[in-house]
Design a protein around this motif. Structure first.
Motif, PDB file in Angstrom:
ATOM      1  N   VAL A  90      -0.627  -5.187   1.168  1.00 37.01           N
ATOM      2  CA  VAL A  90       0.529  -4.227   1.321  1.00 37.01           C
ATOM      3  C   VAL A  90       0.597  -3.376   0.143  1.00 37.01           C
ATOM      4  O   VAL A  90       0.931  -2.242   0.415  1.00 37.01           O
ATOM      5  CB  VAL A  90       1.822  -5.234   1.452  1.00 37.01           C
ATOM      6  CG1 VAL A  90       3.115  -4.293   1.392  1.00 37.01           C
ATOM      7  CG2 VAL A  90       1.460  -6.021   3.195  1.00 37.01           C
ATOM      8  N   PHE A  91       0.413  -3.984  -0.936  1.00 39.50           N
ATOM      9  CA  PHE A  91       0.574  -3.035  -2.233  1.00 39.50           C
ATOM     10  C   PHE A  91      -0.524  -1.960  -2.170  1.00 39.50           C
ATOM     11  O   PHE A  91      -0.369  -0.865  -2.743  1.00 39.50           O
ATOM     12  CB  PHE A  91       0.456  -3.923  -3.519  1.00 39.50           C
ATOM     13  CG  PHE A  91       1.707  -4.362  -4.053  1.00 39.50           C
ATOM     14  CD1 PHE A  91       2.610  -3.548  -4.782  1.00 39.50           C
ATOM     15  CD2 PHE A  91       2.255  -5.665  -3.551  1.00 39.50           C
ATOM     16  CE1 PHE A  91       3.846  -4.073  -5.265  1.00 39.50           C
ATOM     17  CE2 PHE A  91       3.668  -6.096  -3.918  1.00 39.50           C
ATOM     18  CZ  PHE A  91       4.353  -5.180  -4.893  1.00 39.50           C
ATOM     19  N   TYR A  92      -1.768  -2.230  -1.956  1.00 39.67           N
ATOM     20  CA  TYR A  92      -2.815  -1.333  -1.853  1.00 39.67           C
ATOM     21  C   TYR A  92      -2.525  -0.397  -0.765  1.00 39.67           C
ATOM     22  O   TYR A  92      -2.854   1.024  -1.042  1.00 39.67           O
ATOM     23  CB  TYR A  92      -4.053  -2.248  -1.732  1.00 39.67           C
ATOM     24  CG  TYR A  92      -5.479  -1.384  -1.527  1.00 39.67           C
ATOM     25  CD1 TYR A  92      -5.958  -0.649  -2.834  1.00 39.67           C
ATOM     26  CD2 TYR A  92      -5.914  -0.685  -0.559  1.00 39.67           C
ATOM     27  CE1 TYR A  92      -7.113   0.134  -3.007  1.00 39.67           C
ATOM     28  CE2 TYR A  92      -7.098   0.229  -0.385  1.00 39.67           C
ATOM     29  CZ  TYR A  92      -7.586   0.488  -1.792  1.00 39.67           C
ATOM     30  OH  TYR A  92      -8.645   1.472  -1.713  1.00 39.67           O
ATOM     31  N   ALA A  93      -2.121  -0.965   0.323  1.00 41.33           N
ATOM     32  CA  ALA A  93      -1.823   0.137   1.472  1.00 41.33           C
ATOM     33  C   ALA A  93      -0.966   1.336   0.988  1.00 41.33           C
ATOM     34  O   ALA A  93      -0.735   2.383   1.324  1.00 41.33           O
ATOM     35  CB  ALA A  93      -1.579  -0.657   2.806  1.00 41.33           C
ATOM     36  N   THR A  94       0.161   0.498   0.400  1.00 46.24           N
ATOM     37  CA  THR A  94       1.243   1.574  -0.140  1.00 46.24           C
ATOM     38  C   THR A  94       0.780   2.545  -1.237  1.00 46.24           C
ATOM     39  O   THR A  94       1.105   3.472  -1.198  1.00 46.24           O
ATOM     40  CB  THR A  94       2.329   0.686  -0.804  1.00 46.24           C
ATOM     41  OG1 THR A  94       2.802  -0.229  -0.118  1.00 46.24           O
ATOM     42  CG2 THR A  94       3.565   1.418  -1.452  1.00 46.24           C
ATOM     43  N   ALA A  95      -0.051   2.071  -2.110  1.00 38.97           N
ATOM     44  CA  ALA A  95      -0.535   2.803  -3.332  1.00 38.97           C
ATOM     45  C   ALA A  95      -1.295   4.180  -2.718  1.00 38.97           C
ATOM     46  O   ALA A  95      -1.496   4.866  -3.121  1.00 38.97           O
ATOM     47  CB  ALA A  95      -1.417   1.968  -4.229  1.00 38.97           C
ATOM     48  N   ILE A  96      -2.310   3.898  -1.521  1.00 38.64           N
ATOM     49  CA  ILE A  96      -3.292   4.939  -1.197  1.00 38.64           C
ATOM     50  C   ILE A  96      -2.436   5.603  -0.022  1.00 38.64           C
ATOM     51  O   ILE A  96      -2.845   6.636   0.426  1.00 38.64           O
ATOM     52  CB  ILE A  96      -4.344   4.351  -0.435  1.00 38.64           C
ATOM     53  CG1 ILE A  96      -4.055   3.057   0.824  1.00 38.64           C
ATOM     54  CG2 ILE A  96      -5.147   3.390  -1.344  1.00 38.64           C
ATOM     55  CD1 ILE A  96      -5.157   2.874   1.687  1.00 38.64           C
ATOM     56  N   SER A  97      -1.105   5.207   0.415  1.00 36.22           N
ATOM     57  CA  SER A  97      -0.303   6.061   1.099  1.00 36.22           C
ATOM     58  C   SER A  97       0.221   7.448   0.618  1.00 36.22           C
ATOM     59  O   SER A  97       0.300   7.431  -0.420  1.00 36.22           O
ATOM     60  CB  SER A  97       0.931   5.302   1.531  1.00 36.22           C
ATOM     61  OG  SER A  97       1.907   6.030   2.009  1.00 36.22           O
TER      62      SER A  97
END
Length: 435
Positions: A240-247
């Motif tokens: 979730v954090f990685y997906a948020t960071a690349i969003s």
């Protein structure tokens, strides 16, 4: 000619449903072969992205199950349900919703259904009520899970029309959860009270109703079980954090090394590795875990059915555009109806999403309408042959959760239709604000 080919597609879907289980995937592949050889249609894209995500997630969940992690989660769920037994119809769907959202697969509901049935029976509540809405909740929660194959694939499609992964979740999570609670409220008034049910009274008189608690079997919770759940939780948080960071909305990582689907697969396989090593389990035993078997079955189903769907849609996109484009533009809610009936036959949220959502967006359906209709891919409860539905019937020895003689007269239909209808309506409402 396209009508004849559509009938061929529907025939193989029907054949797969008739075979049952993994057979729907077999029949889907047979259908692709028929369209290619008999009608000269070039096979569409194989949904490898969806399949690989399912495989990665299931590998981690199966390792967690082998380490005792699922038993630990069920133990926690049991504590919640037994602490407030009078509210079982509302708490049961919360438990199955959260577990599915957490795990990315509705098969986690299997382990909680016997507990739900037992708690309801002991409290004198008709078990069909909490069992029905809990089963529906485990299905619709797939559309709100950050790691489910359906959500990840749909998010990738939406990014091409300017909608972010986080925006999808911001709409899908509250709309589906509130809908589940509305469904539970309606379900709470369905059917006779347990004491007044003649089927229950007859089974009780014949000694067919057990009073043995599902928890009386004695479940030992080890430190390895807790450790496996912790590792899995950390992996999900990492995703979730990685997906948020690349969003694009956040933009912390402008040029990510891993795409979102690659991140999910690698995080989940890494979690499976750590669970295997740190929880001291035999890797070969993971192959025999119930979740591993059901997950690999799901991969075959998605392979066959989604491939069949994309083959037909890709070959007739122009005709579909003429036939449905203007209609969906004028009445975008009809997409939910199409997805509802497709999911009823395809038996997979991921397969339905993979087969139809790209075509819908290509036809010009607005992102708000597509996200609102997304909940309808969870209509796996209509035909009473889905594994979790059959399990709910089996676990309820009171006879209140039963399939009628007219196929569709079962306790899952009304809760499911109400939940999806409310979720779609809320999706339009919340989506209009978020987007």
């Amino acid at each position: 000619m396209w009508i004849i080919e559509l009938l061929v597609v529907l025939f193989f879907i029907w054949l797969g449903a008739r075979i049952g289980s993994i057979g729907i995937g077999f029949a889907g592949g047979f259908g692709v072969l028929t369209l290619a050889v008999v009608f000269g249609i070039e096979p569409g894209a194989i949904p490898m992205d969806v399949i690989l995500i399912i495989m990665g997630v299931i590998a981690a969940i199966a390792a967690m199950q082998e380490a005792g992690g699922l038993d630990y989660l069920v133990w926690l769920a049991e504590k919640v349900l037994k602490a407030n037994p009078k509210y079982i119809t509302f708490l049961a769907p919360v438990v199955t919703y959260v577990m599915t959202m957490f795990a990315g697969t509705g098969h986690t509901a299997f382990s909680t259904l016997p507990v739900i049935a037992e708690v309801a029976k002991r409290e004198g509540i008709r078990p069909s009520r909490p069992l029905a809405i809990a089963t529906v909740a485990s299905q619709i929660a797939i559309t709100a899970s950050p790691i489910s194959a359906a959500v990840v694939f749909f998010a990738a499609e939406l990014e091409e029309v300017g909608v972010d992964y986080l925006q999808l979740l911001i709409i899908a999570i509250p709309s589906s959860f509130i809908a589940v609670m509305v469904g539970a409220l309606v379900t709470n008034f369905l059917g006779k009270e347990l004491a007044d049910d003649p089927v229950y009274q007859d089974r009780l008189a014949k000694g067919l109703v057990s009073d043995e608690s599902a928890s009386d079997k004695g479940r030992e919770i080890t430190k390895e079980a807790k450790r496996s759940v912790l590792i899995f939780c950390v992996a999900i948080i990492g995703v979730v954090f990685y997906a948020t960071a690349i969003s694009p909305m956040v933009g912390l990582l402008k040029e990510p090394i891993l795409a979102r689907d690659h991140a999910i697969i690698t995080f989940m396989l890494s979690a499976a590795t750590l669970i295997t090593l740190l929880c001291k389990i035999e890797a070969k035993n993971i192959l025999n875990a119930a979740t591993f078997k059901s997950g690999m079955s799901a991969c075959i189903c998605v392979l066959g059915v989604a491939w069949l769907g994309t083959t037909f849609v890709a070959a007739h996109l122009d005709e579909i555009n003429i036939f449905a484009g203007n209609l969906l533009e004028a009445k975008p809610w009809l997409l939910a109806v199409v997805l509802f009936f497709a999911a009823m036959l395809l038996y997979s949220q991921a397969a339905t999403t993979r087969a139809l959502m790209p075509a819908a967006l290509a036809l010009g359906v607005s992102p708000v309408a597509a996200i609102a209709a997304f909940a309808a891919v969870s209509a796996l409860f209509v035909l009473p042959t889905y594994p979790t539905l059959l399990a709910a019937v089996e676990f309820d020895d009171t006879g209140s959760t039963r399939i009628g003689k007219y196929v569709f007269d079962h306790p899952f239909l009304i809760p499911g239709v109400v939940t999806i209808t409310v979720a779609v309506a809320l999706g339009f409402l919340i989506g209009g604000v978020v987007l």
